[in-house]
Design a protein around this motif. Structure first.
Motif, PDB file in Angstrom:
ATOM      1  N   ASP A 116      10.897  18.254  -6.679  1.00 57.09           N
ATOM      2  CA  ASP A 116      11.368  17.563  -5.689  1.00 57.09           C
ATOM      3  C   ASP A 116      11.597  15.987  -5.612  1.00 57.09           C
ATOM      4  OD1 ASP A 116      11.566  19.906  -4.431  1.00 57.09           O
ATOM      5  OD2 ASP A 116       9.637  19.701  -3.268  1.00 57.09           O
ATOM      6  N   GLY A 117      12.681  15.492  -5.761  1.00 57.63           N
ATOM      7  CA  GLY A 117      12.919  14.076  -5.674  1.00 57.63           C
ATOM      8  C   GLY A 117      13.006  13.564  -7.175  1.00 57.63           C
ATOM      9  N   VAL A 118      12.858  14.158  -8.243  1.00 57.81           N
ATOM     10  CA  VAL A 118      13.308  14.117  -9.480  1.00 57.81           C
ATOM     11  C   VAL A 118      14.423  14.734 -10.088  1.00 57.81           C
ATOM     12  CG1 VAL A 118      12.160  13.803 -11.912  1.00 57.81           C
ATOM     13  CG2 VAL A 118      10.856  13.400  -9.806  1.00 57.81           C
ATOM     14  N   THR A 119      15.597  14.259 -10.638  1.00 63.24           N
ATOM     15  CA  THR A 119      16.379  14.860 -11.136  1.00 63.24           C
ATOM     16  C   THR A 119      16.786  14.424 -12.545  1.00 63.24           C
ATOM     17  OG1 THR A 119      18.189  13.589  -9.756  1.00 63.24           O
ATOM     18  CG2 THR A 119      17.404  15.429  -9.028  1.00 63.24           C
ATOM     19  N   LEU A 120      17.394  15.225 -13.336  1.00 56.72           N
ATOM     20  CA  LEU A 120      17.894  14.686 -14.659  1.00 56.72           C
ATOM     21  C   LEU A 120      19.569  14.904 -14.849  1.00 56.72           C
ATOM     22  CD1 LEU A 120      15.176  16.359 -17.123  1.00 56.72           C
ATOM     23  CD2 LEU A 120      15.375  14.031 -16.450  1.00 56.72           C
ATOM     24  N   PRO A 121      20.349  14.139 -14.972  1.00 55.22           N
ATOM     25  CA  PRO A 121      21.819  14.296 -15.046  1.00 55.22           C
ATOM     26  C   PRO A 121      21.899  14.984 -16.592  1.00 55.22           C
ATOM     27  CG  PRO A 121      21.189  11.868 -15.409  1.00 55.22           C
ATOM     28  CD  PRO A 121      19.905  12.550 -15.287  1.00 55.22           C
ATOM     29  N   VAL A 122      22.853  16.093 -16.587  1.00 51.47           N
ATOM     30  CA  VAL A 122      23.124  16.700 -17.878  1.00 51.47           C
ATOM     31  C   VAL A 122      24.730  16.489 -17.979  1.00 51.47           C
ATOM     32  CG1 VAL A 122      23.092  19.170 -18.670  1.00 51.47           C
ATOM     33  CG2 VAL A 122      21.316  18.415 -17.489  1.00 51.47           C
ATOM     34  N   GLN A 123      24.797  16.103 -19.073  1.00 54.93           N
ATOM     35  CA  GLN A 123      26.253  16.007 -19.618  1.00 54.93           C
ATOM     36  C   GLN A 123      26.396  16.140 -21.127  1.00 54.93           C
ATOM     37  OE1 GLN A 123      28.347  12.601 -18.522  1.00 54.93           O
ATOM     38  NE2 GLN A 123      30.381  13.580 -18.843  1.00 54.93           N
ATOM     39  N   LEU A 124      27.164  17.181 -21.464  1.00 55.10           N
ATOM     40  CA  LEU A 124      27.095  17.667 -23.008  1.00 55.10           C
ATOM     41  C   LEU A 124      28.834  17.395 -23.210  1.00 55.10           C
ATOM     42  CD1 LEU A 124      25.641  20.924 -22.726  1.00 55.10           C
ATOM     43  CD2 LEU A 124      24.517  18.798 -23.483  1.00 55.10           C
ATOM     44  N   ASP A 152       0.841  -1.296   0.062  1.00 54.45           N
ATOM     45  CA  ASP A 152      -0.237  -0.040  -0.061  1.00 54.45           C
ATOM     46  C   ASP A 152       0.933   1.225  -0.028  1.00 54.45           C
ATOM     47  OD1 ASP A 152      -2.355  -1.391   0.057  1.00 54.45           O
ATOM     48  OD2 ASP A 152      -2.521  -1.337   2.173  1.00 54.45           O
ATOM     49  N   VAL A 153       2.034   1.302   0.738  1.00 53.24           N
ATOM     50  CA  VAL A 153       2.725   2.329   0.910  1.00 53.24           C
ATOM     51  C   VAL A 153       3.562   2.542  -0.471  1.00 53.24           C
ATOM     52  CG1 VAL A 153       4.804   3.088   2.020  1.00 53.24           C
ATOM     53  CG2 VAL A 153       3.156   2.345   3.414  1.00 53.24           C
ATOM     54  N   GLN A 154       3.881   1.399  -1.086  1.00 47.82           N
ATOM     55  CA  GLN A 154       4.546   1.528  -2.384  1.00 47.82           C
ATOM     56  C   GLN A 154       3.541   2.099  -3.480  1.00 47.82           C
ATOM     57  OE1 GLN A 154       6.060  -2.622  -2.853  1.00 47.82           O
ATOM     58  NE2 GLN A 154       8.124  -2.010  -1.930  1.00 47.82           N
ATOM     59  N   LYS A 155       2.333   1.676  -3.297  1.00 47.02           N
ATOM     60  CA  LYS A 155       1.467   2.131  -4.635  1.00 47.02           C
ATOM     61  C   LYS A 155       1.204   3.547  -4.398  1.00 47.02           C
ATOM     62  CE  LYS A 155      -3.396   1.597  -5.561  1.00 47.02           C
ATOM     63  NZ  LYS A 155      -4.699   1.295  -5.256  1.00 47.02           N
ATOM     64  N   THR A 156       1.266   4.014  -2.923  1.00 52.95           N
ATOM     65  CA  THR A 156       0.903   5.658  -2.628  1.00 52.95           C
ATOM     66  C   THR A 156       2.049   6.185  -3.349  1.00 52.95           C
ATOM     67  OG1 THR A 156      -0.456   5.011  -0.904  1.00 52.95           O
ATOM     68  CG2 THR A 156       0.728   7.253  -1.164  1.00 52.95           C
ATOM     69  N   GLU A 157       3.417   5.875  -2.969  1.00 47.49           N
ATOM     70  CA  GLU A 157       4.516   6.520  -3.379  1.00 47.49           C
ATOM     71  C   GLU A 157       4.673   6.539  -5.180  1.00 47.49           C
ATOM     72  OE1 GLU A 157       7.682   4.453  -1.701  1.00 47.49           O
ATOM     73  OE2 GLU A 157       7.496   5.483   0.138  1.00 47.49           O
ATOM     74  N   LEU A 158       4.016   5.370  -5.631  1.00 48.88           N
ATOM     75  CA  LEU A 158       4.052   5.384  -7.069  1.00 48.88           C
ATOM     76  C   LEU A 158       3.079   6.244  -7.682  1.00 48.88           C
ATOM     77  CD1 LEU A 158       4.706   1.396  -7.782  1.00 48.88           C
ATOM     78  CD2 LEU A 158       6.355   3.371  -8.248  1.00 48.88           C
ATOM     79  N   GLU A 159       1.998   6.253  -7.155  1.00 54.86           N
ATOM     80  CA  GLU A 159       0.843   7.209  -7.624  1.00 54.86           C
ATOM     81  C   GLU A 159       1.519   8.602  -7.639  1.00 54.86           C
ATOM     82  OE1 GLU A 159      -2.212   5.953  -5.311  1.00 54.86           O
ATOM     83  OE2 GLU A 159      -3.032   4.617  -6.816  1.00 54.86           O
ATOM     84  N   THR A 160       2.035   8.942  -6.140  1.00 51.88           N
ATOM     85  CA  THR A 160       2.751  10.435  -6.471  1.00 51.88           C
ATOM     86  C   THR A 160       3.611  10.808  -7.203  1.00 51.88           C
ATOM     87  OG1 THR A 160       2.188  10.309  -3.751  1.00 51.88           O
ATOM     88  CG2 THR A 160       3.818  12.008  -4.681  1.00 51.88           C
ATOM     89  N   GLN A 161       4.488   9.628  -7.688  1.00 54.43           N
ATOM     90  CA  GLN A 161       5.483   9.708  -8.751  1.00 54.43           C
ATOM     91  C   GLN A 161       4.922  10.093 -10.196  1.00 54.43           C
ATOM     92  OE1 GLN A 161       8.302   6.586  -8.446  1.00 54.43           O
ATOM     93  NE2 GLN A 161       9.300   7.516  -6.611  1.00 54.43           N
ATOM     94  N   ILE A 162       3.766   9.180 -10.510  1.00 56.27           N
ATOM     95  CA  ILE A 162       2.947   9.452 -11.641  1.00 56.27           C
ATOM     96  C   ILE A 162       2.488  10.665 -11.763  1.00 56.27           C
ATOM     97  CG2 ILE A 162       1.244   8.772 -12.728  1.00 56.27           C
ATOM     98  CD1 ILE A 162       1.864   5.865 -11.706  1.00 56.27           C
ATOM     99  N   MET A 163       1.851  11.130 -10.706  1.00 53.75           N
ATOM    100  CA  MET A 163       1.243  12.610 -10.799  1.00 53.75           C
ATOM    101  C   MET A 163       2.042  13.590 -10.732  1.00 53.75           C
ATOM    102  SD  MET A 163      -2.151  11.940 -10.577  1.00 53.75           S
ATOM    103  CE  MET A 163      -2.602  13.501 -10.186  1.00 53.75           C
ATOM    104  N   ALA A 164       3.367  13.676 -10.254  1.00 52.33           N
ATOM    105  CA  ALA A 164       4.388  14.380 -10.366  1.00 52.33           C
ATOM    106  C   ALA A 164       4.793  14.479 -12.065  1.00 52.33           C
ATOM    107  CB  ALA A 164       5.640  14.279  -9.552  1.00 52.33           C
TER     108      ALA A 164
END
Length: 87
Positions: free
Chosen positions: A79-87, A9-21
């Motif tokens: 918050d909690g989501v990052t993209l690595p950037v390397q050129l 249930d906790v994992q489901k809630t976390e995944l739903e939050t990430q999907i909404m973000a």
């Protein structure tokens, strides 16, 4: 036993939050594109020191060699989501 049941249930809630973000991020892509274009135009008027400060604030590192250039860093999107950037 109850603790084991709560795990999914906790994992489901976390995944739903990430999907909404991620949906919010997709919706804001046009705004991000306008922002990038505005910054791109403004960067041409900045002097070297101002550009250095901007890169420092973003945590971007630029390494210059005689013939090579390496730009590394991470741009935080939300918050909690990052993209690595390397050129």
């Amino acid at each position: 036993m109850n603790a084991k049941r709560a795990g999914p249930d906790v994992q489901k809630t976390e995944l739903e939050t990430q999907i909404m973000a991620s949906w919010d991020t997709v919706i804001n892509v046009p705004n991000l594109e306008r922002f990038v274009e505005l910054v791109r135009r403004k960067l041409t008027t900045l002097d070297f020191e101002a550009k250095r400060v901007v890169l420092d604030m973003l945590g971007i590192q630029v390494w210059l060699d005689d013939e090579n250039m390496e730009i590394t860093g991470v741009l935080s999107i939300t918050d909690g989501v990052t993209l690595p950037v390397q050129l």
